[in-house]
Motif scaffolding. Structure first.
Motif, PDB file in Angstrom:
ATOM      1  N   PHE A   1      -2.435  10.380  11.601  1.00 58.84           N
ATOM      2  CA  PHE A   1      -3.360  10.550  10.507  1.00 58.84           C
ATOM      3  C   PHE A   1      -2.841   9.682   9.248  1.00 58.84           C
ATOM      4  CE2 PHE A   1      -5.193  14.152  13.135  1.00 58.84           C
ATOM      5  CZ  PHE A   1      -6.735  14.088  12.518  1.00 58.84           C
ATOM      6  N   SER A   2      -3.425   9.408   9.086  1.00 60.14           N
ATOM      7  CA  SER A   2      -2.658   9.111   7.584  1.00 60.14           C
ATOM      8  C   SER A   2      -4.122   9.067   6.206  1.00 60.14           C
ATOM      9  CB  SER A   2      -2.411   7.409   7.760  1.00 60.14           C
ATOM     10  OG  SER A   2      -3.597   6.566   7.680  1.00 60.14           O
ATOM     11  N   LEU A   3      -3.761   9.179   4.826  1.00 59.58           N
ATOM     12  CA  LEU A   3      -4.133   9.006   3.942  1.00 59.58           C
ATOM     13  C   LEU A   3      -4.307   7.792   2.918  1.00 59.58           C
ATOM     14  CD1 LEU A   3      -5.952  11.331   2.457  1.00 59.58           C
ATOM     15  CD2 LEU A   3      -4.215  12.090   1.406  1.00 59.58           C
ATOM     16  N   GLY A   4      -4.945   7.312   2.596  1.00 59.90           N
ATOM     17  CA  GLY A   4      -4.728   6.008   1.200  1.00 59.90           C
ATOM     18  C   GLY A   4      -5.810   6.697   0.443  1.00 59.90           C
ATOM     19  N   THR A   5      -5.783   5.411  -0.296  1.00 58.62           N
ATOM     20  CA  THR A   5      -7.048   5.189  -1.026  1.00 58.62           C
ATOM     21  C   THR A   5      -8.092   3.772  -0.551  1.00 58.62           C
ATOM     22  OG1 THR A   5      -6.260   3.345  -2.674  1.00 58.62           O
ATOM     23  CG2 THR A   5      -5.856   5.334  -3.181  1.00 58.62           C
ATOM     24  N   ASP A   6      -9.479   3.559  -0.241  1.00 54.66           N
ATOM     25  CA  ASP A   6     -10.555   2.713   0.600  1.00 54.66           C
ATOM     26  C   ASP A   6      -9.272   1.104  -1.326  1.00 54.66           C
ATOM     27  OD1 ASP A   6     -12.221   1.408   0.701  1.00 54.66           O
ATOM     28  OD2 ASP A   6     -13.768   2.357  -0.326  1.00 54.66           O
ATOM     29  N   PRO A   7      -9.528   0.546   0.078  1.00 50.77           N
ATOM     30  CA  PRO A   7      -9.085  -1.107  -0.189  1.00 50.77           C
ATOM     31  C   PRO A   7     -10.052  -1.892  -0.393  1.00 50.77           C
ATOM     32  CG  PRO A   7      -9.464  -0.243   2.497  1.00 50.77           C
ATOM     33  CD  PRO A   7      -9.509   1.309   1.856  1.00 50.77           C
ATOM     34  N   ASN A   8     -11.828  -1.315  -0.679  1.00 53.28           N
ATOM     35  CA  ASN A   8     -12.645  -1.662  -1.584  1.00 53.28           C
ATOM     36  C   ASN A   8     -12.699  -1.468  -2.385  1.00 53.28           C
ATOM     37  OD1 ASN A   8     -13.274  -3.427   0.646  1.00 53.28           O
ATOM     38  ND2 ASN A   8     -14.544  -1.124   1.731  1.00 53.28           N
TER      39      ASN A   8
ATOM     40  N   SER B   1     -13.616   1.787  -4.252  1.00 53.23           N
ATOM     41  CA  SER B   1     -14.454   2.240  -4.366  1.00 53.23           C
ATOM     42  C   SER B   1     -14.143   4.076  -5.450  1.00 53.23           C
ATOM     43  CB  SER B   1     -15.345   2.499  -3.273  1.00 53.23           C
ATOM     44  OG  SER B   1     -14.756   4.325  -2.203  1.00 53.23           O
ATOM     45  N   GLY B   2     -13.081   3.915  -5.391  1.00 54.48           N
ATOM     46  CA  GLY B   2     -12.558   5.109  -6.095  1.00 54.48           C
ATOM     47  C   GLY B   2     -11.442   6.347  -5.548  1.00 54.48           C
ATOM     48  N   GLN B   3     -12.214   6.623  -4.213  1.00 48.75           N
ATOM     49  CA  GLN B   3     -11.983   7.951  -3.308  1.00 48.75           C
ATOM     50  C   GLN B   3     -10.808   7.814  -2.698  1.00 48.75           C
ATOM     51  OE1 GLN B   3     -15.418   8.181  -1.028  1.00 48.75           O
ATOM     52  NE2 GLN B   3     -15.876   6.051  -0.758  1.00 48.75           N
ATOM     53  N   LEU B   4     -10.317   8.160  -1.725  1.00 50.07           N
ATOM     54  CA  LEU B   4      -9.188   8.950  -0.567  1.00 50.07           C
ATOM     55  C   LEU B   4      -9.432   8.504   0.445  1.00 50.07           C
ATOM     56  CD1 LEU B   4      -6.956  12.004  -2.002  1.00 50.07           C
ATOM     57  CD2 LEU B   4      -6.215   9.714  -2.174  1.00 50.07           C
ATOM     58  N   ILE B   5      -8.939   8.451   1.300  1.00 52.26           N
ATOM     59  CA  ILE B   5      -9.836   8.006   2.589  1.00 52.26           C
ATOM     60  C   ILE B   5      -8.136   8.400   3.694  1.00 52.26           C
ATOM     61  CG2 ILE B   5     -10.599   6.745   4.525  1.00 52.26           C
ATOM     62  CD1 ILE B   5     -11.842   4.485   2.154  1.00 52.26           C
ATOM     63  N   MET B   6      -9.265   9.368   4.662  1.00 50.37           N
ATOM     64  CA  MET B   6      -7.936   9.315   5.349  1.00 50.37           C
ATOM     65  C   MET B   6      -8.654   8.793   7.302  1.00 50.37           C
ATOM     66  SD  MET B   6      -6.926  13.261   7.295  1.00 50.37           S
ATOM     67  CE  MET B   6      -7.047  14.528   6.152  1.00 50.37           C
TER      68      MET B   6
ATOM     69  N   LYS C   1       0.987  -1.052  -0.301  1.00 49.98           N
ATOM     70  CA  LYS C   1      -0.004  -0.057   0.124  1.00 49.98           C
ATOM     71  C   LYS C   1       1.190   1.360   0.000  1.00 49.98           C
ATOM     72  CE  LYS C   1      -3.782  -2.354   2.922  1.00 49.98           C
ATOM     73  NZ  LYS C   1      -4.834  -2.091   3.749  1.00 49.98           N
ATOM     74  N   TRP C   2       0.166   1.753  -1.041  1.00 49.06           N
ATOM     75  CA  TRP C   2       1.318   3.355  -0.873  1.00 49.06           C
ATOM     76  C   TRP C   2       0.605   4.707  -0.079  1.00 49.06           C
ATOM     77  CZ3 TRP C   2       0.003   0.960  -6.162  1.00 49.06           C
ATOM     78  CH2 TRP C   2       1.428   0.587  -6.615  1.00 49.06           C
ATOM     79  N   SER C   3       0.796   5.095   1.524  1.00 50.60           N
ATOM     80  CA  SER C   3       0.128   5.747   1.734  1.00 50.60           C
ATOM     81  C   SER C   3       0.893   7.019   2.341  1.00 50.60           C
ATOM     82  CB  SER C   3      -0.966   5.120   2.773  1.00 50.60           C
ATOM     83  OG  SER C   3       0.137   4.507   4.052  1.00 50.60           O
ATOM     84  N   LEU C   4       0.488   7.952   3.439  1.00 48.42           N
ATOM     85  CA  LEU C   4       0.847   9.077   3.526  1.00 48.42           C
ATOM     86  C   LEU C   4       0.607   8.898   4.926  1.00 48.42           C
ATOM     87  CD1 LEU C   4       0.022  12.226   1.563  1.00 48.42           C
ATOM     88  CD2 LEU C   4       2.297  10.737   1.289  1.00 48.42           C
ATOM     89  N   SER C   5       1.069   9.005   5.754  1.00 42.11           N
ATOM     90  CA  SER C   5       1.044   9.231   7.309  1.00 42.11           C
ATOM     91  C   SER C   5       2.050  10.669   8.222  1.00 42.11           C
ATOM     92  CB  SER C   5       1.101   8.133   8.642  1.00 42.11           C
ATOM     93  OG  SER C   5       3.021   7.921   7.734  1.00 42.11           O
TER      94      SER C   5
ATOM     95  N   TRP D   1     -12.566  10.549   7.183  1.00 42.17           N
ATOM     96  CA  TRP D   1     -12.489  11.386   6.353  1.00 42.17           C
ATOM     97  C   TRP D   1     -13.124  10.686   5.227  1.00 42.17           C
ATOM     98  CZ3 TRP D   1      -9.013  12.507   2.268  1.00 42.17           C
ATOM     99  CH2 TRP D   1     -10.193  13.660   1.549  1.00 42.17           C
ATOM    100  N   LYS D   2     -13.760  10.871   3.892  1.00 43.71           N
ATOM    101  CA  LYS D   2     -13.506  10.073   2.449  1.00 43.71           C
ATOM    102  C   LYS D   2     -13.375  11.337   0.939  1.00 43.71           C
ATOM    103  CE  LYS D   2     -15.397   5.990   4.300  1.00 43.71           C
ATOM    104  NZ  LYS D   2     -16.796   4.928   3.329  1.00 43.71           N
ATOM    105  N   SER D   3     -13.194  11.219   0.595  1.00 46.23           N
ATOM    106  CA  SER D   3     -13.104  12.535  -0.159  1.00 46.23           C
ATOM    107  C   SER D   3     -14.568  12.237  -1.299  1.00 46.23           C
ATOM    108  CB  SER D   3     -12.163  12.700  -1.200  1.00 46.23           C
ATOM    109  OG  SER D   3     -11.725  11.239  -2.360  1.00 46.23           O
ATOM    110  N   GLY D   4     -14.921  11.105  -1.340  1.00 46.13           N
ATOM    111  CA  GLY D   4     -16.267  11.627  -2.571  1.00 46.13           C
ATOM    112  C   GLY D   4     -15.266  10.199  -3.963  1.00 46.13           C
TER     113      GLY D   4
END
Length: 304
Positions: free
Chosen positions: A205-212, A214-219, A188-192, A227-230
């Motif tokens: 806090f960490s930021l990455g993509t939805d493991p499911n 869904s095509g959105q960023l998740i914090m 996984k590529w993510s920020l923390s 938080w979810k980006s939509g």
């Protein structure tokens, strides 16, 4: 010799050992050719000592030891060379969770196993990568800010890339980095975020993509969805759709899914800070701060 050592007092033995250690560092370590300051590469067995640095070919990025804020601990980080000042933060930290306690540290590709390590007096080596061992390797800081460990052929030409810092971002996303998942390897590529301005260790806090997928960023905050980006729609994330200059790319296939932005993008930095704020800096140095939620209970769109 053995009987002489056994007859020594404790203080004499202590001085004897300290003298041996002193002689080791005085005479043995300099046998390695140090890295030349300003070069972009070190080769296997060549130390980059605290106080020295590597510059990328066009002097855009610099790799060096540093102490953040008021900390006395030492870290290896990558900085924008053109932004160098005492207050500038690195865009990547090699040993964010395992600092060295003193100035006698060095970064080196181990001559026995080909691993990139940070070692210091009085402590064990810190492994900065888990790539397969190689007998002839080099580490280079590139003009895009990527530190790459490469296997070399006998003539010095590049054989393959063994490891790269772009696969292990810290709190900053550079052009060409990814936020996502490699389905083949599970990586996984993510920020923390940092813990504080003095401690670059992985924060809450960490930021990455939805493991499911869904095509959105998740914090996440302390492992919980914050938080979810939509979803990705019409070349925009819903969160950033009001500003057409903030464009992310989204790639999704059977091998991987990730968000990124190219080198020729107007974006130069994306940072997640210790409060959960996403900071997006553009090439004109204008910074957009996106603070979506608060821990005090205020929840905007996308907050959990």
């Amino acid at each position: 010799m053995t009987s002489n050592v056994q007859s020594m007092s404790q203080n004499q033995k202590r001085r004897f050992v300290l003298n041996l250690i002193f002689c080791y560092f005085l005479f043995l370590l300099p046998c390695y050719a140090d890295a030349d300051a300003g070069n972009d590469t070190i080769i296997q067995g060549q130390p980059l000592r605290d106080g020295d640095y590597l510059d990328s070919a066009n002097k855009i990025f610099r790799l060096q030891f540093f102490s953040p804020g008021n900390s006395k601990s030492r870290y290896v980080g990558i900085f924008y060379s053109v932004l160098q000042s005492e207050n500038d933060k690195p865009v990547w930290v090699a040993n964010r969770n395992t600092p060295t306690p003193n100035l006698f540290a060095m970064l080196m590709i181990d001559s026995s196993d080909g691993l990139l390590k940070i070692s210091y007096r009085g402590g064990n080596a810190i492994v900065s990568n888990s790539a397969p061992s190689a007998s002839n390797t080099s580490a280079t800081i590139l003009d895009n800010g990527n530190l790459v460990l490469r296997g070399l052929n006998g003539d010095g030409s590049i054989n393959r890339t063994l490891w790269q810092s772009f696969d292990y971002p810290t709190d900053t996303l550079l052009p060409g980095m990814k936020l996502g998942i490699n389905f083949r390897t599970g990586h996984k590529w993510s920020l923390s975020s940092w813990v504080s301005d003095d401690v670059p260790a992985s924060g809450s806090f960490s930021l990455g993509t939805d493991p499911n997928n869904s095509g959105q960023l998740i914090m996440w905050w302390q492992g919980n969805v914050y938080w979810k980006s939509g979803v990705w729609e019409k070349r925009h994330l819903n969160t950033f759709a009001l500003d057409s200059s903030i464009n992310f790319g989204f790639i999704s296939n059977e091998n991987e899914t990730y968000f990124t932005y190219p080198v020729n993008s107007s974006i130069t930095l994306v940072i997640i800070d210790r409060s959960g704020m996403i900071k997006i800096t553009q090439e004109d140095s204008e910074t957009f701060d996106f603070y979506f939620c608060t821990l005090a209970g205020i929840r905007n769109a996308g907050c959990s």
